[in-house]
Design an enzyme around this catalytic site. Structure first.
Site, short mmCIF file in Angstrom:
data_model
loop_
_atom_site.label_atom_id
_atom_site.label_comp_id
_atom_site.label_asym_id
_atom_site.label_seq_id
_atom_site.Cartn_x
_atom_site.Cartn_y
_atom_site.Cartn_z
N THR A 1 57.13 23.29 15.21
CA THR A 1 57.59 21.91 15.43
C THR A 1 58.31 22.14 16.97
OG1 THR A 1 58.66 19.94 15.05
CG2 THR A 1 59.82 21.94 14.41
N LYS B 1 54.82 23.87 19.80
CA LYS B 1 53.64 23.40 19.60
C LYS B 1 52.46 23.63 20.72
CE LYS B 1 55.03 19.79 16.54
NZ LYS B 1 54.97 18.12 16.20
N ASP C 1 49.74 16.64 13.24
CA ASP C 1 50.58 15.40 13.41
C ASP C 1 49.58 13.88 13.68
OD1 ASP C 1 53.02 16.61 13.78
OD2 ASP C 1 52.77 17.38 15.78
#
Length: 277
Positions: free
Chosen positions: A67, A71, A108
């Site tokens: 996270t 990333k 995501d």
């Protein structure tokens, strides 16, 4: 119970206080009798490359959740990246294969898009605005493009970041109309806050709420609170909204498959999660 046989999944990011994934994965693993655990590991950006390499030397590690703010950096630290991660320019999942090779993927955007669609909103032909062109914003933009939106506006305080994402989108989706430089939400079917705004008390709203129509769907990635100031303001205007954790719950089934732990529905995961805000 963690034992010597437990498989580890690292949750890499900084800071760790807002991490929600351990409170979803770990209860799920416990219910399913899966001997694995997600462990938050706070790593500052300047230490990340060295720590990343060290973590994957553990013999009992299966992979990692990645996270903010790592990333994008992770892309250069793995041996292979999937096409989705290439388009997004970032990855949020790393799998250690039996031969030791590391593969990076990106979920995501898929989680966000699936969440919107499950709420009854069609993305086909939609006009969308995404504020934030970092890892999560790029991933969401890539998945929205794959869902056949017609027009996408990108905004980032770093204009070069938005322009670079626009070029990647145009390369892979030549029919998509892509613009950059404005975060005016007027006239869009969907607006997305993919920035950290909303994580800290006193943060300004990422959009001018007065310019958002009641028919606009407003999506959020910040998970520090379930309803951020942006979402509360949008709801007051009558907008349909998506909270940050919706994206998380929708992407976890893909993560579970990636790590070889079967799958689950968002409802099943919510039933066992122990989230606190």
């Amino acid at each position: 119970m963690i034992s010597g046989k437990t498989t580890l999944i690292a949750h890499l990011g900084y800071p760790t206080e807002s991490f929600k994934a351990p409170m979803i994965y770990n209860p799920w693993f416990d219910k399913q009798g899966i001997d694995a655990v997600v462990i938050p590991m706070g790593v500052k950006p300047e230490d990340y490359p060295e720590v990343f390499a060290s973590v994957f030397k553990f013999t009992n590690i299966r992979g990692a959740l990645v996270t903010m703010p790592h990333k994008i950096t992770t892309m250069s630290l793995v041996d292979e990246v999937t096409p989705t991660a290439k388009i997004a320019g970032a990855c949020n999942a790393v799998l250690k294969r039996p031969d030791g090779k590391l593969v990076g993927d990106q979920f995501d955007g898929a989680g966000f898009a699936r969440g919107v669609q499950r709420k009854g909103r069609s993305l086909d032909g939609a006009r969308v605005l995404v504020s934030g062109s970092g890892g999560v914003g790029s991933a969401i933009a890539a998945s929205l493009a794959a869902a056949n939106v017609a027009e996408m506006a990108l905004f980032d305080t770093n204009g070069a970041s938005a322009d670079a994402l626009a070029e990647r989108l145009r390369t892979h989706y030549p029919k998509l109309k892509v613009t950059t430089g404005s975060k005016d939400p007027a006239g869009f079917d969907l607006v997305v806050n993919a920035t950290p705004l909303g994580m800290k008390e006193g943060d300004p709203l990422p959009f001018d709420i007065d310019r958002i129509a009641p028919t606009t769907f407003v999506g959020e990635v910040v998970m520090k609170s379930e309803y951020t100031p942006l979402l509360r303001a949008a709801k007051e205007k009558g907008c349909a909204v998506q909270v940050g954790t919706d994206m998380l719950f929708e992407m976890i089934p893909a993560y579970l498959e990636f790590f070889g732990y079967g799958t689950a529905t968002a409802e099943e995961l919510r039933a066992v999660a122990t989230l606190n805000y």
